[in-house]
Design an enzyme around this catalytic site. Structure first.
Site, mmCIF file in Angstrom:
data_model
loop_
_atom_site.group_PDB
_atom_site.id
_atom_site.type_symbol
_atom_site.label_atom_id
_atom_site.label_comp_id
_atom_site.label_asym_id
_atom_site.label_seq_id
_atom_site.Cartn_x
_atom_site.Cartn_y
_atom_site.Cartn_z
ATOM 1 N N ILE A 265 0.824 -1.212 0.000
ATOM 2 C CA ILE A 265 0.000 0.000 0.000
ATOM 3 C C ILE A 265 0.864 1.271 0.000
ATOM 4 C CG2 ILE A 265 -0.234 0.356 2.502
ATOM 5 C CD1 ILE A 265 -3.261 0.598 2.072
ATOM 6 N N HIS B 150 6.152 -12.118 5.940
ATOM 7 C CA HIS B 150 5.943 -11.668 4.565
ATOM 8 C C HIS B 150 7.269 -11.242 3.976
ATOM 9 C CE1 HIS B 150 5.593 -8.231 7.268
ATOM 10 N NE2 HIS B 150 6.123 -7.509 6.305
HETATM 11 P P1 AMP Z 1 6.892 -4.659 7.504
HETATM 12 O O1 AMP Z 1 7.261 -3.259 7.930
HETATM 13 O O2 AMP Z 1 8.044 -5.441 6.960
HETATM 14 O O3 AMP Z 1 6.127 -5.380 8.582
HETATM 15 O O4 AMP Z 1 5.937 -4.482 6.243
HETATM 16 C C1 AMP Z 1 4.561 -4.279 6.328
HETATM 17 C C2 AMP Z 1 4.162 -3.693 5.009
HETATM 18 O O5 AMP Z 1 2.780 -3.886 4.856
HETATM 19 C C3 AMP Z 1 4.426 -2.197 4.859
HETATM 20 O O6 AMP Z 1 5.299 -1.985 3.766
HETATM 21 C C4 AMP Z 1 3.035 -1.610 4.620
HETATM 22 O O7 AMP Z 1 3.056 -0.556 3.681
HETATM 23 C C5 AMP Z 1 2.273 -2.809 4.110
HETATM 24 N N1 AMP Z 1 0.822 -2.805 4.338
HETATM 25 C C6 AMP Z 1 0.163 -2.596 5.506
HETATM 26 N N2 AMP Z 1 -1.162 -2.695 5.329
HETATM 27 C C7 AMP Z 1 -1.354 -3.002 4.019
HETATM 28 C C8 AMP Z 1 -2.496 -3.254 3.214
HETATM 29 N N3 AMP Z 1 -3.754 -3.192 3.704
HETATM 30 N N4 AMP Z 1 -2.313 -3.521 1.904
HETATM 31 C C9 AMP Z 1 -1.074 -3.583 1.384
HETATM 32 N N5 AMP Z 1 0.057 -3.364 2.082
HETATM 33 C C10 AMP Z 1 -0.084 -3.076 3.388
#
Ligand code: AMP
Length: 108
Positions: A32, A100
């Site tokens: 996102i 992830h």
């Molecule tokens: P991390 O900081 O490695 O835990 O990555 C989490 C990622 O999830 C971040 O890059 C956010 O931008 C992404 N994120 C959070 N919510 C969403 C969502 N609803 N759709 C897509 N990406 C998301």
């Protein structure tokens, strides 16, 4: 065991996203808040693993499947080269505690 997170809600369909990949065990969708021209998240469907350390110990085949999916995405959406990032722990920037991979590609 990972807590239910936003990614658990995406896997269950409670939060809708456009899925670029949807296999028996893995989904992928665009981040996102993209940090690169191509920024896709590869997320296992299981909520069993909070981070890549737990996943590597508990299900290395699933980790290997994530890498394969990352390669396929980089071929489809960029030139095939990619950076694969796993933030492991809050002090490393992890914000969602459902393992992830960030696939970053396309003119890094
Ligand atoms: P991390 O900081 O490695 O835990 O990555 C989490 C990622 O999830 C971040 O890059 C956010 O931008 C992404 N994120 C959070 N919510 C969403 C969502 N609803 N759709 C897509 N990406 C998301």
């Amino acid at each position: 065991m990972a807590e239910e997170t936003v990614f658990g809600k995406i896997v269950s369909g409670e939060i809708p996203v456009e899925k670029l990949v949807d296999t028996d065990r893995v989904i992928a969708f665009r981040d996102i808040a993209p940090q690169a021209p191509v920024h896709i998240l590869v997320v296992p469907k299981t909520i069993a693993y909070a981070n890549v350390t737990e996943l590597a110990a508990g299900d290395p085949a699933l980790l290997a499947e994530m890498v394969k999916v990352a390669q396929e995405l980089a071929k489809e959406y960029a030139d095939g080269d990619f950076r694969l990032v796993f933030n492991n722990g809050a002090n490393a920037g992890q914000t969602v505690f459902h393992v992830h991979a960030h696939v970053l590609a396309g003119g890094l």
